[in-house]
Write an enzyme that holds these catalytic residues in place. Structure first.
Site, PDB file in Angstrom:
ATOM      1  N   GLY A  48       0.820  -1.211   0.000  1.00  0.00           N
ATOM      2  CA  GLY A  48       0.000   0.000   0.000  1.00  0.00           C
ATOM      3  C   GLY A  48       0.852   1.259   0.000  1.00  0.00           C
ATOM      4  O   GLY A  48       0.577   2.220  -0.726  1.00  0.00           O
ATOM      5  N   CYS A  49       1.910   1.250   0.802  1.00  0.00           N
ATOM      6  CA  CYS A  49       2.765   2.433   0.906  1.00  0.00           C
ATOM      7  C   CYS A  49       3.535   2.656  -0.388  1.00  0.00           C
ATOM      8  O   CYS A  49       3.769   3.800  -0.790  1.00  0.00           O
ATOM      9  CB  CYS A  49       3.724   2.290   2.086  1.00  0.00           C
ATOM     10  SG  CYS A  49       2.836   2.188   3.664  1.00  0.00           S
ATOM     11  N   THR A  50       3.905   1.574  -1.063  1.00  0.00           N
ATOM     12  CA  THR A  50       4.599   1.696  -2.345  1.00  0.00           C
ATOM     13  C   THR A  50       3.648   2.294  -3.384  1.00  0.00           C
ATOM     14  O   THR A  50       4.019   3.218  -4.120  1.00  0.00           O
ATOM     15  CB  THR A  50       5.127   0.323  -2.802  1.00  0.00           C
ATOM     16  OG1 THR A  50       6.065  -0.141  -1.823  1.00  0.00           O
ATOM     17  CG2 THR A  50       5.807   0.418  -4.159  1.00  0.00           C
TER      18      THR A  50
END
Length: 157
Positions: A48-50
């Protein structure tokens, strides 16, 4: 459950100085006179953060053209941020808040729901700070996917 601090539009953005991926200090004050998107994410190199970081990367030219800077903040150490930046070709500062002081001051660390359980951790959050250092948008519990597009619509970029 303790009441968590939450920032709201009109609040003064809490100042900070944090090390970036190269361990150089970056301060919110460095961006005085500009609009700044400050976003908090749980962990570098997670799916998700990527996705979220790459969406900011892919929108950065338009944001910069509209005089918006972007800063990403997580509890990761600078070395991990450098790996994440290099792996994904990220071109905006990633800042390290290992002791979670800034995360806490901005209301982006605390109790949250995850898979139906209450856990303590980073609350994925995005803020827009105006050139005078006031918060114009405070978004908590944002979704990683589609968030940057929604933010761009809201700020007209």
């Amino acid at each position: 459950m303790s009441e968590q601090k939450r920032l709201a539009p009109g609040d003064t953005a809490p100042g900070f100085t944090l090390p970036d991926a190269d361990e150089k200090p970056v301060s919110l004050a460095d961006f005085k006179g500009k609009h700044v998107v400050v976003y908090f994410y749980p962990a570098a190199s997670t799916p998700g953060c990527t996705k979220q970081a790459c969406d900011f990367r892919d929108s950065l030219a338009e944001l910069n053209d509209a005089d918006f800077a972007v800063l990403g903040i997580s509890p990761d150490k600078p070395a991990k941020l450098a790996k994440f930046r290099d792996a994904e070709g990220l071109t905006f500062p990633l800042l390290s808040d290992v002791d979670k002081t800034v995360l806490t001051e901005w209301g982006a660390f605390g109790e949250k729901q995850m898979y139906g359980k209450t856990v303590t951790g980073v609350i994925r959050s995005t803020f827009v700070v105006d050139p005078d250092g006031l918060i114009t948008k405070a978004m908590y519990n944002v979704r990683a996917t589609g968030h940057v597009a929604k933010l761009r619509r809201e700020i007209g970029v």
